[in-house]
Design an enzyme around this catalytic site. Structure first.
Site, PDB file in Angstrom:
ATOM      1  N   GLU A 107      -5.943  32.297   4.320  1.00 45.40           N
ATOM      2  CA  GLU A 107      -6.623  31.637   3.199  1.00 45.40           C
ATOM      3  C   GLU A 107      -5.927  31.906   1.873  1.00 45.40           C
ATOM      4  O   GLU A 107      -5.837  31.006   1.027  1.00 45.40           O
ATOM      5  CB  GLU A 107      -8.083  32.087   3.148  1.00 45.40           C
ATOM      6  CG  GLU A 107      -8.907  31.537   4.315  1.00 45.40           C
ATOM      7  CD  GLU A 107     -10.315  32.076   4.373  1.00 45.40           C
ATOM      8  OE1 GLU A 107     -11.048  31.691   5.304  1.00 45.40           O
ATOM      9  OE2 GLU A 107     -10.693  32.879   3.497  1.00 45.40           O
ATOM     10  N   HIS A 122     -15.642  26.665   3.775  1.00 45.25           N
ATOM     11  CA  HIS A 122     -16.549  27.606   4.433  1.00 45.25           C
ATOM     12  C   HIS A 122     -17.851  26.951   4.906  1.00 45.25           C
ATOM     13  O   HIS A 122     -18.507  27.470   5.807  1.00 45.25           O
ATOM     14  CB  HIS A 122     -16.845  28.785   3.496  1.00 45.25           C
ATOM     15  CG  HIS A 122     -15.688  29.719   3.359  1.00 45.25           C
ATOM     16  ND1 HIS A 122     -14.640  29.481   2.506  1.00 45.25           N
ATOM     17  CD2 HIS A 122     -15.407  30.893   3.983  1.00 45.25           C
ATOM     18  CE1 HIS A 122     -13.760  30.468   2.616  1.00 45.25           C
ATOM     19  NE2 HIS A 122     -14.201  31.334   3.500  1.00 45.25           N
TER      20      HIS A 122
END
Length: 210
Positions: free
Chosen positions: A131, A164
């Site tokens: 990420e 997310h």
């Protein structure tokens, strides 16, 4: 290879890594091994993105990186700061925006982690590496050379939050913005990797020891 192509390679690689476990499980009829496959793929994916990171030339954010010792110090301090930011953003969500503190995705993941502890490798090491290289280096770092850096940070952080998909847009956007600032401050993606991995580890351990 130009910076644009380098960043594009990182982003495409990351998206491909996210899709591999589901594809393997679906076509290989391995649903019982989904989380094991995910962990293996994520760890290999993190190693691949680290390789791509080492091959890429410095972007606009990385022109004057801090030495190793300050990188580590800022990374460790960043763990505390990002946890504080997460708590404050969570307070705003609950008390002003009236968003429940519960996250079904997080609860499901933590429940599976209790049954399959190897998932800790994916959530506390592999995921932060991937990420950070994708959202901070490739997206924020790539956009920062073309756009206003604040706008670049906002775009990167919103994408990070949407990925997310657990309803806590403010929390993840706030975390993303802080990590963009930390990346810009130190000029090293390894600073934010340390902070992100440390945050995930602490949150995971607190949950598992409740």
């Amino acid at each position: 290879m130009t910076l644009y192509k380098q960043n594009f390679s990182i982003i495409i690689s990351y998206l491909f890594i996210l899709l591999i476990p589901s594809a393997v499980v679906r076509f290989g009829h391995l649903s019982a091994s989904f989380f094991l496959i995910t962990t293996i793929v994520d760890c290999l994916g993190a190693a691949w993105l680290l390789y791509l990171n080492q091959r890429t030339q410095a972007n606009a954010i990385e022109q004057r990186p801090f030495p190793l010792k300050p990188i580590i110090i800022w990374g460790v301090c960043g763990i505390v700061l990002v946890l504080v930011i997460q708590i404050l953003a969570g307070f705003i969500e609950q008390n002003i925006l009236h968003i429940t503190a519960k996250s079904l995705n997080t609860i499901s993941l933590m429940t599976m982690m209790q049954q399959q502890p190897f998932l800790i490798l994916a959530t506390t090491i592999a995921a932060p590496i991937m990420e950070e290289i994708t959202f901070r280096k490739a997206i924020f770092g790539g956009l920062a050379s073309r756009l206003n850096r604040i706008l670049a940070a906002i775009i990167s952080s919103l994408l990070f939050a949407f990925l997310h998909q657990d309803g806590h847009l403010l929390i993840y956007t706030a975390i993303g913005l802080f990590l963009c600032w930390l990346y810009r401050k130190t000029g090293s993606i390894f600073t934010t990797i340390i902070s992100h991995a440390g945050m995930n580890l602490i949150v995971t351990l607190l949950y598992l020891n409740r």
